[in-house]
Design a protein around this motif. Structure first.
Motif, short mmCIF file in Angstrom:
data_model
loop_
_atom_site.label_atom_id
_atom_site.label_comp_id
_atom_site.label_asym_id
_atom_site.label_seq_id
_atom_site.Cartn_x
_atom_site.Cartn_y
_atom_site.Cartn_z
N ARG A 1 0.83 -1.21 0.00
CA ARG A 1 0.00 0.00 0.00
C ARG A 1 0.87 1.26 0.00
O ARG A 1 0.51 2.28 -0.59
N CYS A 2 1.99 1.16 0.65
CA CYS A 2 2.95 2.26 0.70
C CYS A 2 3.45 2.58 -0.72
O CYS A 2 3.49 3.73 -1.14
N TYR A 3 3.81 1.54 -1.46
CA TYR A 3 4.27 1.71 -2.85
C TYR A 3 3.16 2.31 -3.71
O TYR A 3 3.40 3.22 -4.50
N LEU A 4 1.95 1.76 -3.58
CA LEU A 4 0.81 2.26 -4.35
C LEU A 4 0.58 3.75 -4.10
O LEU A 4 0.37 4.53 -5.04
N LYS A 5 0.62 4.14 -2.84
CA LYS A 5 0.39 5.54 -2.48
C LYS A 5 1.50 6.43 -3.04
O LYS A 5 1.24 7.49 -3.59
N ALA A 6 2.74 5.97 -2.91
CA ALA A 6 3.88 6.77 -3.38
C ALA A 6 3.80 6.97 -4.90
O ALA A 6 3.98 8.09 -5.40
N LEU A 7 3.52 5.91 -5.65
CA LEU A 7 3.47 6.02 -7.11
C LEU A 7 2.26 6.82 -7.57
O LEU A 7 2.31 7.51 -8.59
N SER A 8 1.17 6.75 -6.81
CA SER A 8 0.00 7.56 -7.13
C SER A 8 0.28 9.04 -6.92
O SER A 8 -0.32 9.89 -7.57
N ASN A 9 1.20 9.35 -6.02
CA ASN A 9 1.55 10.74 -5.73
C ASN A 9 2.61 11.31 -6.67
O ASN A 9 3.02 12.46 -6.51
N LEU A 10 3.05 10.54 -7.63
CA LEU A 10 4.05 11.00 -8.58
C LEU A 10 3.50 12.20 -9.35
O LEU A 10 2.48 12.10 -10.03
N ASN A 11 4.14 13.36 -9.21
CA ASN A 11 3.65 14.60 -9.81
C ASN A 11 4.02 14.67 -11.29
O ASN A 11 5.16 14.97 -11.64
N LEU A 12 3.06 14.43 -12.15
CA LEU A 12 3.31 14.42 -13.59
C LEU A 12 3.39 15.81 -14.19
O LEU A 12 3.78 15.97 -15.34
N ASN A 13 3.01 16.84 -13.42
CA ASN A 13 3.06 18.22 -13.91
C ASN A 13 4.33 18.93 -13.47
O ASN A 13 4.47 20.14 -13.70
N ASN A 14 5.22 18.19 -12.87
CA ASN A 14 6.49 18.73 -12.42
C ASN A 14 7.27 19.27 -13.62
O ASN A 14 7.39 18.59 -14.63
N PRO A 15 7.79 20.51 -13.57
CA PRO A 15 8.56 21.06 -14.69
C PRO A 15 9.75 20.18 -15.10
O PRO A 15 10.12 20.11 -16.27
N GLN A 16 10.33 19.51 -14.12
CA GLN A 16 11.45 18.60 -14.39
C GLN A 16 11.01 17.48 -15.33
O GLN A 16 11.74 17.11 -16.26
N ILE A 17 9.82 16.95 -15.13
CA ILE A 17 9.30 15.88 -15.98
C ILE A 17 8.98 16.42 -17.37
O ILE A 17 9.25 15.78 -18.38
N LYS A 18 8.41 17.62 -17.43
CA LYS A 18 8.08 18.22 -18.74
C LYS A 18 9.36 18.44 -19.55
O LYS A 18 9.38 18.19 -20.76
N THR A 19 10.43 18.88 -18.90
CA THR A 19 11.72 19.08 -19.58
C THR A 19 12.27 17.74 -20.07
O THR A 19 12.77 17.64 -21.19
N PHE A 20 12.14 16.72 -19.24
CA PHE A 20 12.59 15.37 -19.57
C PHE A 20 11.88 14.85 -20.82
O PHE A 20 12.50 14.36 -21.76
N ILE A 21 10.55 15.00 -20.88
CA ILE A 21 9.77 14.54 -22.03
C ILE A 21 10.15 15.35 -23.28
O ILE A 21 10.35 14.78 -24.36
#
Length: 199
Positions: free
Chosen positions: A82-102
């Motif tokens: 459940r800890c893993y599920l919660k952590a991965l669900s909280n992954l911020n996809l709008n993070n500027p770092q992720i947008k730069t990566f994509i």
């Protein structure tokens, strides 16, 4: 695994990247590494885990990484799953770092197709000449619309498709003729008609 896969698909979708499930040499993947784990006394006891999630855009054929980024996430749950599920669900996809990566990965993929489009189209022409039309069309279809050679790929795709349906029609006509030659009666005419109707 399912949650992570869904988050990656959502990431691609949010950033205007089409995910093809066939014949694509480029892929997005993630590696999750636990960093720290604590158990908080209850009742009920809770597991708190910190993990690093590293995202990669890679080229399967060349076996190299085009872009990568890493971020730290934290999850709390009644157990480790459940800890893993919660952590991965909280992954911020709008993070500027992720947008730069994509954006970086996308740019490198487009650069690859701009430089390799002529070779891809040559290979597709060769495959079409060998009557391997579906494989040829699959190759041509991989060239993204943002590439310089997209219009050429589109024209070649239409030409290959026409060759494919012409070949199929020739085969159907031959089958119709064979059906009629085998039985020159109502039954043979019906069989021949069925082949002709598919043209």
């Amino acid at each position: 695994k399912g949650i992570l896969q869904n988050r990656l698909l959502q990431l691609l979708s949010n950033n205007g990247v089409a995910g093809l499930d066939y014949l694509n040499q480029f892929f997005l993947t993630a590696v999750v590494e636990p960093v720290d784990k604590d158990v908080v006394a209850g009742p009920p006891a809770k597991v708190v885990e910190t993990m690093d999630v590293t995202l990669f855009i890679a080229d399967y054929l060349a076996q190299n990484v085009l872009a990568s980024t890493s971020m730290r996430v934290k999850g709390i749950g009644e157990n480790e799953n459940r800890c893993y599920l919660k952590a991965l669900s909280n992954l911020n996809l709008n993070n500027p770092q992720i947008k730069t990566f994509i954006a970086e990965g996308k740019e490198k993929i487009l650069r690859y197709y701009d430089s390799e489009a002529a070779n891809i189209l040559k290979k597709a022409t060769y495959l079409a000449a060998q009557k391997q039309y579906e494989e040829a069309l699959s190759l041509v279809a991989l060239i993204p619309s943002q590439c310089k050679a997209y219009d050429d790929a589109l024209q070649q795709g239409l030409s290959i498709y026409q060759q494919m349906i012409d070949q199929r029609c020739v085969e159907l006509l031959a089958q119709a003729r064979m059906a009629w030659a085998a039985e020159q009666n109502a039954t043979g005419a019906q069989k021949a008609g069925e082949f002709l109707a598919e043209i």
